[in-house]
Design a protein around this motif. Sequence first.
Motif, PDB file in Angstrom:
ATOM      1  N   GLN A 102       0.823  -1.203   0.000  1.00 43.48           N
ATOM      2  CA  GLN A 102       0.000   0.000   0.000  1.00 43.48           C
ATOM      3  C   GLN A 102       0.859   1.256   0.000  1.00 43.48           C
ATOM      4  OE1 GLN A 102      -2.626  -0.485   3.384  1.00 43.48           O
ATOM      5  NE2 GLN A 102      -4.170  -1.569   2.149  1.00 43.48           N
ATOM      6  N   LEU A 103       1.992   1.210   0.707  1.00 42.47           N
ATOM      7  CA  LEU A 103       2.894   2.350   0.710  1.00 42.47           C
ATOM      8  C   LEU A 103       3.545   2.544  -0.664  1.00 42.47           C
ATOM      9  CD1 LEU A 103       4.685   2.100   4.184  1.00 42.47           C
ATOM     10  CD2 LEU A 103       3.028   3.816   3.429  1.00 42.47           C
ATOM     11  N   PHE A 108       5.038   5.692  -4.749  1.00 38.58           N
ATOM     12  CA  PHE A 108       5.713   5.646  -6.054  1.00 38.58           C
ATOM     13  C   PHE A 108       4.772   5.714  -7.245  1.00 38.58           C
ATOM     14  CE2 PHE A 108       7.239   3.054  -9.663  1.00 38.58           C
ATOM     15  CZ  PHE A 108       8.254   3.893 -10.086  1.00 38.58           C
ATOM     16  N   VAL A 109       3.700   4.963  -7.229  1.00 38.15           N
ATOM     17  CA  VAL A 109       2.836   4.853  -8.417  1.00 38.15           C
ATOM     18  C   VAL A 109       2.291   6.198  -8.886  1.00 38.15           C
ATOM     19  CG1 VAL A 109       0.722   3.821  -9.342  1.00 38.15           C
ATOM     20  CG2 VAL A 109       2.311   2.429  -7.985  1.00 38.15           C
ATOM     21  N   PRO A 110       1.823   7.102  -7.993  1.00 35.84           N
ATOM     22  CA  PRO A 110       1.364   8.405  -8.484  1.00 35.84           C
ATOM     23  C   PRO A 110       2.462   9.192  -9.210  1.00 35.84           C
ATOM     24  CG  PRO A 110       0.567   8.031  -6.262  1.00 35.84           C
ATOM     25  CD  PRO A 110       1.557   6.949  -6.546  1.00 35.84           C
ATOM     26  N   LEU A 161       5.487  -0.683 -15.625  1.00 37.10           N
ATOM     27  CA  LEU A 161       5.267  -0.190 -14.264  1.00 37.10           C
ATOM     28  C   LEU A 161       5.821  -1.174 -13.244  1.00 37.10           C
ATOM     29  CD1 LEU A 161       4.101   1.966 -12.434  1.00 37.10           C
ATOM     30  CD2 LEU A 161       1.891   0.800 -12.539  1.00 37.10           C
ATOM     31  N   GLN A 162       5.704  -2.470 -13.518  1.00 39.75           N
ATOM     32  CA  GLN A 162       6.279  -3.464 -12.613  1.00 39.75           C
ATOM     33  C   GLN A 162       7.803  -3.317 -12.552  1.00 39.75           C
ATOM     34  OE1 GLN A 162       5.768  -7.588 -13.765  1.00 39.75           O
ATOM     35  NE2 GLN A 162       5.936  -8.309 -11.666  1.00 39.75           N
ATOM     36  N   ILE A 163       8.418  -3.035 -13.697  1.00 39.69           N
ATOM     37  CA  ILE A 163       9.866  -2.815 -13.719  1.00 39.69           C
ATOM     38  C   ILE A 163      10.210  -1.542 -12.954  1.00 39.69           C
ATOM     39  CG2 ILE A 163      11.848  -2.350 -15.227  1.00 39.69           C
ATOM     40  CD1 ILE A 163      10.407  -4.099 -17.358  1.00 39.69           C
ATOM     41  N   TYR A 168      12.244   1.024  -7.964  1.00 43.92           N
ATOM     42  CA  TYR A 168      11.934   1.768  -6.739  1.00 43.92           C
ATOM     43  C   TYR A 168      12.363   0.991  -5.490  1.00 43.92           C
ATOM     44  CZ  TYR A 168       8.949   3.922  -3.132  1.00 43.92           C
ATOM     45  OH  TYR A 168       8.473   4.520  -1.988  1.00 43.92           O
ATOM     46  N   LEU A 169      12.210  -0.329  -5.515  1.00 39.96           N
ATOM     47  CA  LEU A 169      12.507  -1.165  -4.341  1.00 39.96           C
ATOM     48  C   LEU A 169      13.910  -1.767  -4.355  1.00 39.96           C
ATOM     49  CD1 LEU A 169       9.118  -3.114  -4.023  1.00 39.96           C
ATOM     50  CD2 LEU A 169       9.898  -1.180  -2.632  1.00 39.96           C
TER      51      LEU A 169
END
Length: 350
Positions: A102-103, A108-110, A161-163, A168-169
């Motif tokens: 959720q974080l 990141f997603v926005p 987006l998954q990449i 990001y992680l």
Amino acid sequence: MRVHVMDLNIGDRLLVDTFNHYGLHLLSSGTRLRSEDISKLLMHQITYVDIAPKEELEPPKHDFYMLTEESFKELRILYDQAIKGTEELFEEAESTSKVNGQLVQAAFVPMAEYVREQRDVVDLLLELNHKDDYTYQHSIQTGILAHKLATWVGYAEEEALQIGVAGYLHDVGKCRIDQAILVKQGELTEEEQAELAKHTTYGYEIIRNSAYRYPISLVALQHHERIDGSGYPCQLRNSNIHAYTHIVMVADIYSGMISNRPSHIKRDLLTVLQYLYQLSFSKIDATIAHTFISRMIPNFIGKRVRLNNGEIGKIIMNNNTDFFRPLVQIEDRFVNFVSDRTYEIQEIMM
């Protein structure tokens, strides 16, 4: 309205089709010019073009090709939220040994969705490269760049987006590294370097224990590998490195070198592209690196630069013989960096 190519602005609209001196079609009537379009005209030695008068141009509802001040304000708000969310994500990962999905969605997603259509990545990086906390800033930058690069090499949006999330992680394992090592000024000792290197396996373990698993966990493990086997932690070679990792690897190196870090001084954005080009011969995937370079280079046209002699200039066009040594206007004169090697770019500016 007939104007000289040097007077064109991003967003100008062509009135007629444009051809080079050999009759090759370059741009169509109605094209809204981007930085790469102006670069193309310059490279084909087009002198004048016809554009629509300014009063005939409809103001764009939301110009993603060139960030306006209003867009910058919105971007800064999103970025500040992303920094805070990333800090919270790392703190929770340290205490729970899990990644809170959720974080990730909130932090990141926005940001990824907002910059998805932003063509001028250089403007974006210049704006987003001002935070003091390297780890969180670097995580966001790497995710954004990995997302963009994934689309450039042909991945559909969902997988791109998954990449981006993998990028990001990629450093989440640093939540287990002693803060004294992360913020230490100067070179690390061998023992400190060995401890820092563990962030790859720590990240793999944390992501494997979360909703995000393979291959995102594999990217965290492999992002410091190199295709010649000189990386860590497993000294993998090209074919044994996951495809997602090759993309994140390029994004990670680029973001890391253009940022201020405790142990490294940041380099200018163009110099680091040249460094990636050098790495592409032995350390990183050449196709991915060259795609990244070719998509980034046109964004430098029109950017102000500070030179090694203190002068301020503006990049006018790229050189076909050496992408990293452009033609620069300094006041009323033009300097070709290919033929005049006394000049060096010290800083790319907004």
